[in-house]
Write a protein that holds these residues in place. Structure first.
Motif, PDB file in Angstrom:
ATOM      1  N   GLY A 148       0.628  -1.195  -0.054  1.00 64.28           N
ATOM      2  CA  GLY A 148       0.078   0.025   0.020  1.00 64.28           C
ATOM      3  C   GLY A 148       0.971   1.341  -0.026  1.00 64.28           C
ATOM      4  N   ARG A 149       0.268   2.377   0.409  1.00 67.53           N
ATOM      5  CA  ARG A 149       0.951   3.613   0.465  1.00 67.53           C
ATOM      6  C   ARG A 149       1.535   3.755   1.771  1.00 67.53           C
ATOM      7  N   VAL A 150       2.931   3.046   1.973  1.00 68.37           N
ATOM      8  CA  VAL A 150       3.674   2.991   3.296  1.00 68.37           C
ATOM      9  C   VAL A 150       4.137   4.150   3.426  1.00 68.37           C
ATOM     10  N   ASP A 151       4.268   5.222   2.374  1.00 68.70           N
ATOM     11  CA  ASP A 151       4.690   6.560   2.528  1.00 68.70           C
ATOM     12  C   ASP A 151       3.807   7.531   3.326  1.00 68.70           C
ATOM     13  N   GLN A 152       2.790   7.005   3.579  1.00 65.59           N
ATOM     14  CA  GLN A 152       1.583   7.897   4.063  1.00 65.59           C
ATOM     15  C   GLN A 152       0.956   7.158   5.196  1.00 65.59           C
ATOM     16  N   PRO A 153       1.854   6.967   6.327  1.00 67.93           N
ATOM     17  CA  PRO A 153       1.147   6.428   7.562  1.00 67.93           C
ATOM     18  C   PRO A 153      -0.020   7.270   8.190  1.00 67.93           C
ATOM     19  N   ASN A 255      12.673   3.526   1.765  1.00 66.15           N
ATOM     20  CA  ASN A 255      13.512   2.736   0.689  1.00 66.15           C
ATOM     21  C   ASN A 255      13.573   1.247   0.999  1.00 66.15           C
ATOM     22  N   ASP A 256      13.896   1.042   2.388  1.00 65.37           N
ATOM     23  CA  ASP A 256      14.151  -0.225   3.073  1.00 65.37           C
ATOM     24  C   ASP A 256      12.995  -1.089   3.080  1.00 65.37           C
ATOM     25  N   LYS A 257      11.908  -0.555   3.271  1.00 63.20           N
ATOM     26  CA  LYS A 257      10.359  -1.047   3.005  1.00 63.20           C
ATOM     27  C   LYS A 257      10.085  -1.575   1.548  1.00 63.20           C
ATOM     28  N   TYR A 258      10.410  -0.692   0.733  1.00 63.26           N
ATOM     29  CA  TYR A 258      10.085  -1.102  -0.731  1.00 63.26           C
ATOM     30  C   TYR A 258      11.126  -2.156  -1.126  1.00 63.26           C
ATOM     31  N   ILE A 259      12.242  -2.205  -0.729  1.00 67.16           N
ATOM     32  CA  ILE A 259      13.206  -3.487  -1.301  1.00 67.16           C
ATOM     33  C   ILE A 259      12.763  -4.642  -0.483  1.00 67.16           C
ATOM     34  N   LEU A 263      10.596  -4.672  -4.286  1.00 66.65           N
ATOM     35  CA  LEU A 263      10.599  -3.431  -5.466  1.00 66.65           C
ATOM     36  C   LEU A 263      12.073  -3.034  -5.477  1.00 66.65           C
ATOM     37  N   SER A 264      11.869  -1.980  -6.514  1.00 71.16           N
ATOM     38  CA  SER A 264      13.285  -1.378  -6.757  1.00 71.16           C
ATOM     39  C   SER A 264      13.760  -0.625  -5.836  1.00 71.16           C
ATOM     40  N   GLY A 265      12.701   0.103  -5.092  1.00 73.41           N
ATOM     41  CA  GLY A 265      13.170   1.256  -3.961  1.00 73.41           C
ATOM     42  C   GLY A 265      12.354   2.330  -4.042  1.00 73.41           C
ATOM     43  N   TYR A 266      12.330   2.954  -3.138  1.00 70.63           N
ATOM     44  CA  TYR A 266      11.431   4.266  -3.074  1.00 70.63           C
ATOM     45  C   TYR A 266      12.045   5.136  -3.710  1.00 70.63           C
ATOM     46  N   ASP A 267      11.210   6.102  -4.678  1.00 71.62           N
ATOM     47  CA  ASP A 267      11.657   7.111  -5.437  1.00 71.62           C
ATOM     48  C   ASP A 267      10.743   8.255  -4.936  1.00 71.62           C
ATOM     49  N   PRO A 268      11.435   9.338  -4.160  1.00 73.52           N
ATOM     50  CA  PRO A 268      10.682  10.369  -3.649  1.00 73.52           C
ATOM     51  C   PRO A 268      10.319  11.311  -4.903  1.00 73.52           C
ATOM     52  N   ASP A 269      10.823  11.449  -5.928  1.00 74.67           N
ATOM     53  CA  ASP A 269      10.262  12.196  -6.837  1.00 74.67           C
ATOM     54  C   ASP A 269       8.986  11.898  -7.539  1.00 74.67           C
ATOM     55  N   ASP A 270       8.521  10.519  -7.128  1.00 77.04           N
ATOM     56  CA  ASP A 270       7.135  10.148  -7.515  1.00 77.04           C
ATOM     57  C   ASP A 270       6.143  10.746  -6.267  1.00 77.04           C
TER      58      ASP A 270
END
Length: 322
Positions: A148-153, A255-259, A263-270
């Protein structure tokens, strides 16, 4: 005869060590430094957190920080109890009963003027939706392992004057009871691991700032810059350093969560816009906490204190940041 090399430090009773450690007002120092000294120190620090700091912690759930949401709910959980083996802690929201009691006394016309209370009836469903949005799978996905959107707890964790949205290991939620439970040791380890990362980055940046300060001092002495301008530039540089450190710590966690999920990693630009919004919100909340605890050491010995006023300011903090 005992030589200097054979001299040993006198034994200090465990009760004294416990008292010394309990005098600290810095939970980050206790958990990140003292707890690693020895197994006995680890036990002492755990006892301090069980008896003190876990009761000075809050976890506030609020889906307004997610991009798709309006403020549908707010659940403020605080310490309620431990499990029998003390490995898990239960936090509970105690505000619902008061609101429901008030609501029963109002007629339909009064209720119509309080839309937040009407939405409050749907808190369990909205809370569950917000958590699914965060943990996954994404809405409409048939893959239960999809992230899910782990970047938005949809929550903020506060441990005294520290605040972050780090992971809550072993989190279980009873939406109807407005109660959560989790592995408290693992939660504090995740929380203070990031605080330690930030502190280390700030120390490195502070060393660079000291070089900049000498350069600015030389400019002031030579007349090339006004003293006030130099001071403002240095303060802004230090403030930017802390913001950058917290941003980098958060990105590393994601990034650690995505990997870990392949997944390839967390891209902050997205997620640049959402990231800035959350970081700004947490920065504003930390400023409020700093103001609340600014005179805490001076008031520490006073009976009664300002616990009620501190609690009120924490409850209003989220509304100030909306």
């Amino acid at each position: 005869m005992t030589t200097i090399g054979e001299t040993r430090s006198p034994h200090i009773p465990e009760e004294i060590w416990l008292h010394i450690l309990s005098c600290s007002r810095d939970p980050n120092f206790l958990w990140s430094v003292c707890r690693r000294v020895s197994s006995s120190f680890r036990s002492h620090v755990d006892s301090i957190f069980r008896d003190k700091y876990i009761k000075e912690s809050d976890i506030v759930f609020n889906d307004s920080i997610q991009e798709r949401c309006v403020r549908y709910f707010r659940v403020e959980t605080t310490f309620d109890r431990f499990s029998e083996d003390k490995t898990r802690v239960y936090f509970k929201d105690t505000t619902e009963e008061e609101e429901e009691d008030e609501e029963e006394e109002e007629d339909d016309e009064d209720v119509a003027r309080h839309p937040i209370r009407i939405e409050n009836r749907h808190v369990p469903r909205k809370w569950k939706e917000a958590m699914q949005y965060y943990t996954g799978p994404p809405f409409g996905s048939s893959n239960p392992k999809e992230l899910g959107r782990v970047d938005q707890p949809p929550y903020m964790i506060r441990v005294r004057r520290d605040l972050n949205d780090t992971e809550i290991p072993g989190l279980e939620i009873d939406y109807e009871k407005r109660e959560i439970s989790f592995d408290w040791r693992a939660m504090f380890s995740m929380f203070f691991r990031e605080e330690e990362y930030v502190d280390n980055k700030i120390k490195i940046m502070a060393q660079k700032a000291s070089v900049d300060a000498l350069h600015l001092q030389a400019l002031v002495d030579s007349g090339g810059m006004d003293l006030i301008d130099a001071m403002q530039r240095l303060v802004m540089r230090v403030k930017t350093s802390e913001d950058d450190a917290r941003r980098d710590a958060r990105r590393k966690r994601l990034n650690d969560k995505y990997i870990a999920h392949g997944l390839s990693g967390y891209d902050p630009d997205d997620f640049a816009e959402e990231e800035k919004e959350i970081l700004d919100q947490m920065a504003a909340s930390r400023l409020t906490l700093d103001r609340i605890f600014m005179s805490d050491d001076e008031e520490d010995g006073q009976e009664g204190g300002d616990e009620d006023s501190e609690s009120d300011e924490w409850e209003d903090m989220d509304e100030d940041n909306q």
